[in-house]
Motif scaffolding. Structure first.
Motif, PDB file in Angstrom:
ATOM      1  N   ILE A 187       1.322  -3.994  14.555  1.00  0.00           N
ATOM      2  CA  ILE A 187       2.365  -3.864  13.526  1.00  0.00           C
ATOM      3  C   ILE A 187       2.403  -2.419  13.021  1.00  0.00           C
ATOM      4  CG2 ILE A 187       2.350  -6.293  12.825  1.00  0.00           C
ATOM      5  CD1 ILE A 187       0.644  -5.372  10.368  1.00  0.00           C
ATOM      6  N   HIS A 188       2.241  -1.467  13.943  1.00  0.00           N
ATOM      7  CA  HIS A 188       2.104  -0.064  13.547  1.00  0.00           C
ATOM      8  C   HIS A 188       3.308   0.469  12.786  1.00  0.00           C
ATOM      9  CE1 HIS A 188       4.424   0.780  17.257  1.00  0.00           C
ATOM     10  NE2 HIS A 188       4.707   1.948  16.699  1.00  0.00           N
ATOM     11  N   ALA A 189       4.480  -0.079  13.031  1.00  0.00           N
ATOM     12  CA  ALA A 189       5.664   0.417  12.325  1.00  0.00           C
ATOM     13  C   ALA A 189       5.590   0.103  10.830  1.00  0.00           C
ATOM     14  CB  ALA A 189       6.921  -0.178  12.938  1.00  0.00           C
ATOM     15  N   ILE A 190       5.010  -1.033  10.498  1.00  0.00           N
ATOM     16  CA  ILE A 190       4.875  -1.410   9.084  1.00  0.00           C
ATOM     17  C   ILE A 190       3.894  -0.472   8.384  1.00  0.00           C
ATOM     18  CG2 ILE A 190       4.114  -3.239   7.502  1.00  0.00           C
ATOM     19  CD1 ILE A 190       5.059  -5.249   9.703  1.00  0.00           C
ATOM     20  N   LYS A 191       2.715  -0.324   8.962  1.00  0.00           N
ATOM     21  CA  LYS A 191       1.703   0.566   8.384  1.00  0.00           C
ATOM     22  C   LYS A 191       2.191   2.017   8.393  1.00  0.00           C
ATOM     23  CE  LYS A 191      -2.296   1.681   6.719  1.00  0.00           C
ATOM     24  NZ  LYS A 191      -2.623   1.344   5.341  1.00  0.00           N
ATOM     25  N   GLY A 192       2.880   2.400   9.470  1.00  0.00           N
ATOM     26  CA  GLY A 192       3.367   3.771   9.596  1.00  0.00           C
ATOM     27  C   GLY A 192       4.397   4.128   8.546  1.00  0.00           C
ATOM     28  N   ALA A 193       5.286   3.191   8.239  1.00  0.00           N
ATOM     29  CA  ALA A 193       6.308   3.458   7.219  1.00  0.00           C
ATOM     30  C   ALA A 193       5.645   3.758   5.879  1.00  0.00           C
ATOM     31  CB  ALA A 193       7.253   2.265   7.099  1.00  0.00           C
ATOM     32  N   GLU A 194       4.670   2.970   5.528  1.00  0.00           N
ATOM     33  CA  GLU A 194       3.960   3.177   4.254  1.00  0.00           C
ATOM     34  C   GLU A 194       3.182   4.490   4.263  1.00  0.00           C
ATOM     35  OE1 GLU A 194       0.534   3.304   1.682  1.00  0.00           O
ATOM     36  OE2 GLU A 194       0.369   2.905   3.825  1.00  0.00           O
ATOM     37  N   ARG A 195       2.480   4.734   5.344  1.00  0.00           N
ATOM     38  CA  ARG A 195       1.648   5.943   5.444  1.00  0.00           C
ATOM     39  C   ARG A 195       2.511   7.210   5.427  1.00  0.00           C
ATOM     40  NH1 ARG A 195      -2.341   4.903   9.959  1.00  0.00           N
ATOM     41  NH2 ARG A 195      -3.544   3.863   8.340  1.00  0.00           N
ATOM     42  N   ALA A 196       3.613   7.197   6.166  1.00  0.00           N
ATOM     43  CA  ALA A 196       4.507   8.361   6.215  1.00  0.00           C
ATOM     44  C   ALA A 196       5.152   8.609   4.855  1.00  0.00           C
ATOM     45  CB  ALA A 196       5.579   8.154   7.288  1.00  0.00           C
ATOM     46  N   HIS A 197       5.576   7.541   4.192  1.00  0.00           N
ATOM     47  CA  HIS A 197       6.205   7.679   2.874  1.00  0.00           C
ATOM     48  C   HIS A 197       5.241   8.350   1.898  1.00  0.00           C
ATOM     49  CE1 HIS A 197       7.705   6.283  -1.092  1.00  0.00           C
ATOM     50  NE2 HIS A 197       8.879   6.528  -0.528  1.00  0.00           N
ATOM     51  N   LYS A 198       4.022   7.870   1.859  1.00  0.00           N
ATOM     52  CA  LYS A 198       3.014   8.426   0.955  1.00  0.00           C
ATOM     53  C   LYS A 198       2.738   9.892   1.280  1.00  0.00           C
ATOM     54  CE  LYS A 198      -1.583   7.238  -0.772  1.00  0.00           C
ATOM     55  NZ  LYS A 198      -2.691   6.273  -0.637  1.00  0.00           N
ATOM     56  N   LEU A 199       2.618  10.212   2.555  1.00  0.00           N
ATOM     57  CA  LEU A 199       2.380  11.595   2.981  1.00  0.00           C
ATOM     58  C   LEU A 199       3.529  12.503   2.562  1.00  0.00           C
ATOM     59  CD1 LEU A 199       1.010  13.848   4.690  1.00  0.00           C
ATOM     60  CD2 LEU A 199       2.151  12.850   6.685  1.00  0.00           C
ATOM     61  N   LEU A 200       4.745  12.084   2.833  1.00  0.00           N
ATOM     62  CA  LEU A 200       5.913  12.903   2.502  1.00  0.00           C
ATOM     63  C   LEU A 200       6.031  13.134   0.997  1.00  0.00           C
ATOM     64  CD1 LEU A 200       8.343  11.343   5.080  1.00  0.00           C
ATOM     65  CD2 LEU A 200       7.584  13.739   5.052  1.00  0.00           C
ATOM     66  N   ILE A 201       5.801  12.104   0.210  1.00  0.00           N
ATOM     67  CA  ILE A 201       5.852  12.248  -1.258  1.00  0.00           C
ATOM     68  C   ILE A 201       4.782  13.236  -1.714  1.00  0.00           C
ATOM     69  CG2 ILE A 201       5.471  11.039  -3.455  1.00  0.00           C
ATOM     70  CD1 ILE A 201       8.234  10.443  -2.180  1.00  0.00           C
ATOM     71  N   ARG A 202       3.576  13.107  -1.185  1.00  0.00           N
ATOM     72  CA  ARG A 202       2.496  14.038  -1.553  1.00  0.00           C
ATOM     73  C   ARG A 202       2.850  15.485  -1.235  1.00  0.00           C
ATOM     74  NH1 ARG A 202      -3.063  11.073   0.492  1.00  0.00           N
ATOM     75  NH2 ARG A 202      -3.276   9.701  -1.304  1.00  0.00           N
ATOM     76  N   LEU A 203       3.592  15.692  -0.134  1.00  0.00           N
ATOM     77  CA  LEU A 203       3.959  17.047   0.264  1.00  0.00           C
ATOM     78  C   LEU A 203       5.186  17.572  -0.479  1.00  0.00           C
ATOM     79  CD1 LEU A 203       3.294  16.896   4.107  1.00  0.00           C
ATOM     80  CD2 LEU A 203       2.042  18.229   2.398  1.00  0.00           C
ATOM     81  N   GLY A 204       5.817  16.722  -1.291  1.00  0.00           N
ATOM     82  CA  GLY A 204       6.945  17.171  -2.101  1.00  0.00           C
ATOM     83  C   GLY A 204       8.313  16.844  -1.544  1.00  0.00           C
ATOM     84  N   GLU A 205       8.369  15.955  -0.560  1.00  0.00           N
ATOM     85  CA  GLU A 205       9.671  15.540  -0.022  1.00  0.00           C
ATOM     86  C   GLU A 205      10.433  14.790  -1.109  1.00  0.00           C
ATOM     87  OE1 GLU A 205      12.345  15.981   2.274  1.00  0.00           O
ATOM     88  OE2 GLU A 205      10.702  15.819   3.726  1.00  0.00           O
ATOM     89  N   HIS A 206      11.745  14.932  -1.114  1.00  0.00           N
ATOM     90  CA  HIS A 206      12.578  14.198  -2.062  1.00  0.00           C
ATOM     91  C   HIS A 206      12.356  12.702  -1.830  1.00  0.00           C
ATOM     92  CE1 HIS A 206      16.059  12.513  -4.063  1.00  0.00           C
ATOM     93  NE2 HIS A 206      16.181  13.683  -4.696  1.00  0.00           N
ATOM     94  N   PRO A 207      12.117  11.926  -2.893  1.00  0.00           N
ATOM     95  CA  PRO A 207      11.824  10.497  -2.712  1.00  0.00           C
ATOM     96  C   PRO A 207      12.885   9.723  -1.928  1.00  0.00           C
ATOM     97  CG  PRO A 207      11.291  11.171  -4.940  1.00  0.00           C
ATOM     98  CD  PRO A 207      11.983  12.343  -4.293  1.00  0.00           C
TER      99      PRO A 207
END
Length: 179
Positions: A78-98
């Motif tokens: 189910i890597h797409a499920i875990k990946g969506a969460e992990r990528a979202h958190k990473l992008l927010i931490r780096l300052g991507e627009h929510p």
């Protein structure tokens, strides 16, 4: 908010751990495919390339008796499920627009239907671009995850990708809206 670059993404320890584990060469190739597909589908190239680059960030390594088991992966992943969460958190931490981080995460979530029950989803153009970019670089039995690239070559390719994205955004008057 600033535009999160691929060099920033690459240098983050989460990317180093999880994208490298799932295949950095594959991630970069998918991002380049997504850049071309974004033009074809009229999709924001920054969103498309980031989603394609991060699409496998949720992979888990499926082993049986000390060896990679592709069938076990196909059956249980189910890597797409875990990946969506992990990528979202990473992008927010780096300052991507929510809002952009959410769009990227949703494209990652829907880049594969391997974990979904039978049926047909109606994908947005961005989601379709990411799925097509992944398919464009796939090899039988998941071999695309095992191609390698040095950190130096990866950074060179990602720096060039950043330049191409800025150029594409400027050509379509999207750059000011992105930065």
């Amino acid at each position: 908010m600033h535009r999160v670059t691929f060099v920033e993404l690459f240098n983050h320890h989460i990317t180093q751990k999880y994208v490298k584990r799932s295949g950095m060469a594959h991630a970069i190739a998918c991002a380049y495919h997504a850049l071309q597909l974004a033009k074809q589908y009229g999709v924001d190239p920054d969103l498309a390339t980031k989603a394609a680059f991060l699409h496998d960030i949720g992979h888990y390594t499926w082993y049986r008796n000390g060896s990679w088991d592709y069938d076990l992966y196909k059956e249980n992943d189910i890597h797409a499920i875990k990946g969506a969460e992990r990528a979202h958190k990473l992008l927010i931490r780096l300052g991507e627009h929510p809002k952009k981080a959410k769009e990227i995460a949703l494209a990652i979530l829907l880049h594969t239907d391997s974990y979904l029950p039978d049926g047909k989803l109606e994908l947005s153009p961005l989601q379709k671009v990411v799925a097509l970019a992944d398919e464009a670089d796939e090899e039988p039995k998941g071999r695309h995850h095992y191609r390698t690239i040095s950190d130096e070559k990866a950074l060179e390719a990602l720096h060039r990708l950043d330049q191409l994205i800025v150029k594409a955004l400027q050509e379509h008057d999207l750059y000011q809206k992105t930065v």
